[in-house]
Scaffold this active site. Sequence first.
Site, PDB file in Angstrom:
ATOM      1  N   LYS A   1       4.604  10.310   7.908  1.00 53.91           N
ATOM      2  CA  LYS A   1       4.339   9.904   9.290  1.00 53.91           C
ATOM      3  C   LYS A   1       5.309  10.562  10.296  1.00 53.91           C
ATOM      4  CE  LYS A   1       2.246   5.599   7.691  1.00 53.91           C
ATOM      5  NZ  LYS A   1       0.847   5.593   8.146  1.00 53.91           N
TER       6      LYS A   1
ATOM      7  N   ASP B   1       9.532   2.903  -0.492  1.00 52.08           N
ATOM      8  CA  ASP B   1       8.470   3.606   0.235  1.00 52.08           C
ATOM      9  C   ASP B   1       8.700   3.430   1.744  1.00 52.08           C
ATOM     10  OD1 ASP B   1       4.807   3.601   0.184  1.00 52.08           O
ATOM     11  OD2 ASP B   1       6.274   4.561   1.502  1.00 52.08           O
TER      12      ASP B   1
ATOM     13  N   TYR C   1       0.864  -1.198   0.000  1.00 58.74           N
ATOM     14  CA  TYR C   1       0.000   0.000   0.000  1.00 58.74           C
ATOM     15  C   TYR C   1       0.887   1.230   0.000  1.00 58.74           C
ATOM     16  CZ  TYR C   1      -3.405   3.561   1.377  1.00 58.74           C
ATOM     17  OH  TYR C   1      -4.188   4.687   1.410  1.00 58.74           O
TER      18      TYR C   1
HETATM   19  P1  KE4 Z   1      -0.836   8.808   3.791  1.00 57.49           P
HETATM   20  O1  KE4 Z   1      -1.306   9.394   2.487  1.00 57.49           O
HETATM   21  O2  KE4 Z   1      -1.935   8.039   4.496  1.00 57.49           O
HETATM   22  O3  KE4 Z   1      -0.146   9.825   4.712  1.00 57.49           O
HETATM   23  O4  KE4 Z   1       0.338   7.741   3.468  1.00 57.49           O
HETATM   24  C1  KE4 Z   1       0.063   6.708   2.558  1.00 57.49           C
HETATM   25  C2  KE4 Z   1       1.047   5.574   2.804  1.00 57.49           C
HETATM   26  C3  KE4 Z   1       2.108   5.411   1.940  1.00 57.49           C
HETATM   27  N1  KE4 Z   1       3.009   4.426   2.115  1.00 57.49           N
HETATM   28  C4  KE4 Z   1       2.911   3.568   3.164  1.00 57.49           C
HETATM   29  C5  KE4 Z   1       3.933   2.480   3.314  1.00 57.49           C
HETATM   30  C6  KE4 Z   1       1.855   3.693   4.088  1.00 57.49           C
HETATM   31  O5  KE4 Z   1       1.764   2.822   5.125  1.00 57.49           O
HETATM   32  C7  KE4 Z   1       0.900   4.709   3.918  1.00 57.49           C
HETATM   33  C8  KE4 Z   1      -0.278   4.884   4.855  1.00 57.49           C
HETATM   34  N2  KE4 Z   1      -0.408   3.915   5.889  1.00 57.49           N
HETATM   35  C9  KE4 Z   1      -1.749   3.682   6.384  1.00 57.49           C
HETATM   36  C10 KE4 Z   1      -1.658   2.643   7.497  1.00 57.49           C
HETATM   37  N3  KE4 Z   1      -1.309   1.367   7.053  1.00 57.49           N
HETATM   38  C11 KE4 Z   1      -2.411   4.929   6.858  1.00 57.49           C
HETATM   39  C12 KE4 Z   1      -3.666   4.714   7.685  1.00 57.49           C
HETATM   40  C13 KE4 Z   1      -4.898   5.090   6.953  1.00 57.49           C
HETATM   41  O6  KE4 Z   1      -4.990   4.818   5.736  1.00 57.49           O
HETATM   42  O7  KE4 Z   1      -5.780   5.656   7.629  1.00 57.49           O
END
Ligand code: KE4
Length: 427
Positions: free
Chosen positions: A267, A239, A144
């Site tokens: 994050k 990533d 993801y």
């Molecule tokens: P954001 O757009 O949510 O800040 O980041 C996307 C993203 C990109 N790459 C990795 C490896 C990530 O884990 C994420 C986002 N992680 C999720 C939790 N597994 C965010 C939680 C959510 O979607 O509410």
Amino acid sequence: MADPVSKELFNRAFKVIPGGVNSPVRAFRAVGGEPIFIREARGSVLVGADGSEYVDYVGSWGPMILGHAHPEVVHAIQQAATKGASYGAPTESEIIMAERIRDAVPSMEMSRLVSSGTEATMGALRVARGYTGRDLVVKCIGGYHGGADYLLVKGGSGLATLGEPDSAGVPAAIAETTLLVPYNDGYALEKVFAERGNEIAAVIFEPVAGNMGCIPPDPIWLDALRTQTQNHGALLVCDEVMTGFRVAWGGAQALYDIRPDLTCLGKIIGGGLPVGAYGGRREIMEKVAPLGPVYQAGTLSGNPLAVAAGLATIELLLRPGVYEDLERKGDEVQALLEQHAQRAGVPITVQRVGSMLTAFFRAKPVRNWDEAADTDREAFGRWHAALLENGVYWPCSQFEAAFVSLAHDADSLSKTGRAFRAAFAGL
Ligand code: KE4
């Protein structure tokens, strides 16, 4: 289950917010419950809408590595706020952040700040396509990387498959610009490059998978990622939105000696406020506007408050012994999980890298999506609910990683042990 105050708030939220939440995972649908609404948090503790307290293992899905409301981070945000929230103009603090990122992650010679992990991966892949002049992107089944259309795709059957939309609203033509391979499968990667190598702009991967639960990388897989991209003129995009500053000061690429062409962060570098970043080799990043032809922009990119929170956070992570402390705490949570599951005769496999970990409800190791999916999610849901009843707030999906913070002290861990004992015993 959810306290009466949260229930009432959830009903209200449902009327004006899709599913009552601003991000789907928060709705607790994967565990068959209803969300706890949070009133405040401090250290390792979340306080629910009815005043109930929980030891928190979500940590906002990664950012809160210091624990919640760390006084020095709060102070940094307060100080920045007195100078104005946003200027839409460059500031020195953004230079300092880019320099800190370069010092911690040397592969990021040059970086661009954005406001989320999604923007970071979108930026990185657009510059990879602009730099190589190629259209295709390779990602892992179960990986993801945020919400870009071409990343919301799933694999069909077979080893290396064309992406199919994994969300309504993603045109098939866009999904087909993405190829999928199983995580930890160097053979499938070699096959996809053999077939379409000269069309592939980049491979994007999580150096420690965190979005199908915590899956460490196989060294052969890491070698294949670098070899195949190098041999075919594609870029390797690491990533580290989740793993950056989490598993080591220099991220997973420091831990596993990975040499990516581009890296995405998020994050932790925002300390709980909205920040993302992408960056890499200068010759690649010089393609980004206004220097080069790859356009990417953002009203709040490099926001002074978010950068202040991020800088305060990573400064505190520079203190000696921090990652050893996180390793000890992570190890203790793993030991508590294994001890109480074994005592209750519940088959689980705990997979952990530093202070990120997952308890897979299955007896065998998990190396990819298919194996992660082969878990007892019904039992996981009942276990999750029982943990909440016993004051522990665990990630509300089998396919998420749990996070231990520096604020998880002996009291947090003894409460956690008691909750694990009760929750496993009740399965
Ligand atoms: P954001 O757009 O949510 O800040 O980041 C996307 C993203 C990109 N790459 C990795 C490896 C990530 O884990 C994420 C986002 N992680 C999720 C939790 N597994 C965010 C939680 C959510 O979607 O509410």
